[in-house]
Design an enzyme around this catalytic site. Structure first.
Site, short mmCIF file in Angstrom:
data_model
loop_
_atom_site.label_atom_id
_atom_site.label_comp_id
_atom_site.label_asym_id
_atom_site.label_seq_id
_atom_site.Cartn_x
_atom_site.Cartn_y
_atom_site.Cartn_z
N GLY A 11 -0.04 10.47 -19.95
CA GLY A 11 1.06 10.63 -20.89
C GLY A 11 0.67 11.35 -22.17
O GLY A 11 -0.46 11.81 -22.34
N ASP A 34 -3.67 6.22 -14.05
CA ASP A 34 -2.21 6.34 -14.14
C ASP A 34 -1.66 6.03 -12.74
O ASP A 34 -2.42 5.96 -11.76
CB ASP A 34 -1.81 7.75 -14.58
CG ASP A 34 -0.44 7.79 -15.26
OD1 ASP A 34 -0.37 7.97 -16.49
OD2 ASP A 34 0.58 7.65 -14.53
N TYR A 139 13.51 -1.35 -24.55
CA TYR A 139 12.17 -0.92 -24.94
C TYR A 139 11.67 -1.78 -26.11
O TYR A 139 10.55 -2.30 -26.09
CB TYR A 139 12.25 0.56 -25.35
CG TYR A 139 10.97 1.19 -25.83
CD1 TYR A 139 9.95 1.51 -24.94
CD2 TYR A 139 10.81 1.52 -27.17
CE1 TYR A 139 8.79 2.13 -25.38
CE2 TYR A 139 9.66 2.16 -27.62
CZ TYR A 139 8.65 2.46 -26.72
OH TYR A 139 7.51 3.08 -27.17
N1 LIG Z 1 4.47 8.68 -27.97
C1 LIG Z 1 5.00 7.97 -28.96
O1 LIG Z 1 5.58 8.54 -29.90
C2 LIG Z 1 4.88 6.47 -28.96
C3 LIG Z 1 5.34 5.75 -30.08
C4 LIG Z 1 5.25 4.35 -30.07
C5 LIG Z 1 4.65 3.69 -29.01
N2 LIG Z 1 4.21 4.42 -27.93
C6 LIG Z 1 3.64 3.67 -26.81
O2 LIG Z 1 2.39 4.22 -26.41
C7 LIG Z 1 2.25 4.11 -24.99
C8 LIG Z 1 1.97 5.48 -24.41
O3 LIG Z 1 3.00 6.36 -24.83
P1 LIG Z 1 3.08 7.88 -24.33
O4 LIG Z 1 3.89 8.61 -25.35
O5 LIG Z 1 1.77 8.40 -23.95
O6 LIG Z 1 4.02 7.68 -23.04
P2 LIG Z 1 4.29 8.71 -21.85
O7 LIG Z 1 5.65 8.43 -21.32
O8 LIG Z 1 3.98 10.10 -22.25
O9 LIG Z 1 3.19 8.23 -20.79
C9 LIG Z 1 3.25 6.98 -20.16
C10 LIG Z 1 2.42 7.03 -18.89
O10 LIG Z 1 2.56 5.77 -18.22
C11 LIG Z 1 2.54 6.05 -16.85
N3 LIG Z 1 3.11 4.94 -16.08
C12 LIG Z 1 4.41 4.60 -15.94
N4 LIG Z 1 4.52 3.54 -15.13
C13 LIG Z 1 3.27 3.18 -14.76
C14 LIG Z 1 2.73 2.16 -13.94
N5 LIG Z 1 3.52 1.25 -13.30
N6 LIG Z 1 1.39 2.09 -13.80
C15 LIG Z 1 0.56 2.98 -14.40
N7 LIG Z 1 1.02 3.98 -15.19
C16 LIG Z 1 2.36 4.08 -15.36
C17 LIG Z 1 3.33 7.33 -16.68
O11 LIG Z 1 3.04 7.98 -15.45
C18 LIG Z 1 2.89 8.12 -17.90
O12 LIG Z 1 1.82 8.99 -17.60
C19 LIG Z 1 3.55 3.46 -24.47
O13 LIG Z 1 3.36 2.08 -24.36
C20 LIG Z 1 4.53 3.75 -25.57
O14 LIG Z 1 5.55 2.78 -25.61
C21 LIG Z 1 4.32 5.79 -27.89
#
Ligand SMILES: NC(=O)c1ccc[n+]([C@@H]2O[C@H](COP(=O)([O-])OP(=O)(O)OC[C@H]3O[C@@H](n4cnc5c(N)ncnc54)[C@H](O)[C@@H]3O)[C@@H](O)[C@H]2O)c1
Length: 311
Positions: A11, A34, A139
């Protein structure tokens, strides 16, 4: 942290965090994982792991002698609203599954919560570290549950759980995965490609944001912090800036004076944005582990406009 497993590593955060952690702890000590294989393979180990599969996660932690899990796997805010059942399963049950496996192995765990853990009843400006949290998205509900669960595992089992409430993260290495703050990434790509952008978030909607290098630094700084200094654990407010679409457009115009911003507001994502804070109070993170981001809006804009791919 010596042997680290990163879940959800394909991600927006994972792609960069894995590289950052490998630079500090060594390629072979950081396993990326992942539910799917990455489209481009990096140096270093990778495992296909579904975070809802407790047996597979436990076997991996044991077999690879992991001592720290950085648990990024999740479904982001806007995408979660389109399938709340899947979002709860991955974001809440997936965290519980990983916590149980990590507890059995004696691992520490990093959990990224979000500004989404707040809701309309939370103070919107300078939102305190400890305040009312009644989010109105699946969420956000899962994030609050996750913060509490991680604190519980620390209190009940002495597990070393730590986390932050990330604001919207802005980066150029991987596109965001369906969050509400994604506009603040897309705007730079469109500014470079077309000189204009149509925002789905309304003028005047302020949200907290941070540039990815500061987010990566914060994860390591918190995980390496002296536990005796941590009064809180899950999850610290962190942010580097707060702006609305007009603010980021004005920053872009300092470098691209002809940049044009228009609006086509998406009511669903706007409703989520309206329920989130305008700006966070980050004093607990500063006081307890020295959080100190280095990019403000203009410094981030300068860097992003240089780095986003040119068409
Ligand atoms: N990016 C932001 O701005 C932001 C802000 C606040 C919190 N977060 C948190 O940080 C974390 C990562 O965010 P991100 O932006 O990289 O998200 P993203 O959506 O870009 O990536 C999430 C990853 O999780 C993987 N995934 C989904 N279901 C899965 C499963 N069952 N098993 C294993 N992998 C699985 C997906 O394939 C994806 O690669 C998340 O928990 C998100 O809530 C992100």
């Amino acid at each position: 942290m010596k042997k680290i497993l990163v879940t959800g590593s394909n991600g927006q955060i994972g792609v960069e965090l894995v590289r950052h952690l490998r630079g500090i702890y060594g390629d072979s000590n950081v396993t990326a994982s992942d539910i799917n294989k990455p489209s481009v393979s990096d140096e270093g180990p990778f495992a296909v792991l579904d975070v809802c599969d407790g047996k597979a996660v436990a076997e991996f932690l044991e077999g690879s002698k992991v001592d720290c899990v950085v648990h990024l796997a999740g479904i982001l805010s806007a995408k979660a609203e389109t399938n709340p059942q899947l979002a709860w399963n991955v974001n809440a049950n997936g965290l519980y599954t990983v916590l149980e496996a990590a507890r059995a192995r004696g691992c520490s765990l990093f959990f990224p919560s979000s500004i989404a853990a707040f809701g309309p009843a939370s103070p919107q400006k300078n939102t305190p570290q400890d305040t009312i949290q009644r989010p109105t998205t699946i969420y956000g509900v899962a994030k609050v549950a996750g913060e509490l669960l991680c604190d519980y595992y620390h209190l009940k089992y002495g597990m070393d759980t730590r986390g932050v409430r990330f604001p919207g993260l802005i980066s150029y290495a991987a596109l965001p995965g369906g969050g509400t703050t994604d506009y603040a990434v897309h705007i730079y790509y469109k500014a470079v490609a077309e000189g204009k952008y149509t925002s789905y978030i309304a003028k005047g909607s302020f949200m907290d944001m941070m540039y990815m290098p500061d987010a990566l630094g914060a994860v390591v700084q918190l995980m390496e912090a002296d536990p005796k200094k941590l009064i809180h654990r899950n999850a610290f407010n962190i942010s580097a800036m707060s702006f609305d679409p007009e603010g980021i457009a004005a920053s872009i115009r300092k470098i691209l004076p002809d940049f044009k911003l228009s609006y086509d507001v998406d009511p669903k994502r706007q409703a989520i944005a309206d329920s989130w804070p305008d700006s966070l109070d980050c004093s607990a993170a500063r006081d307890e582990w020295g959080f100190s981001p280095s990019f403000d809006l203009d410094a981030m804009t300068k860097d992003m406009l240089q780095r986003v791919p040119k068409p």
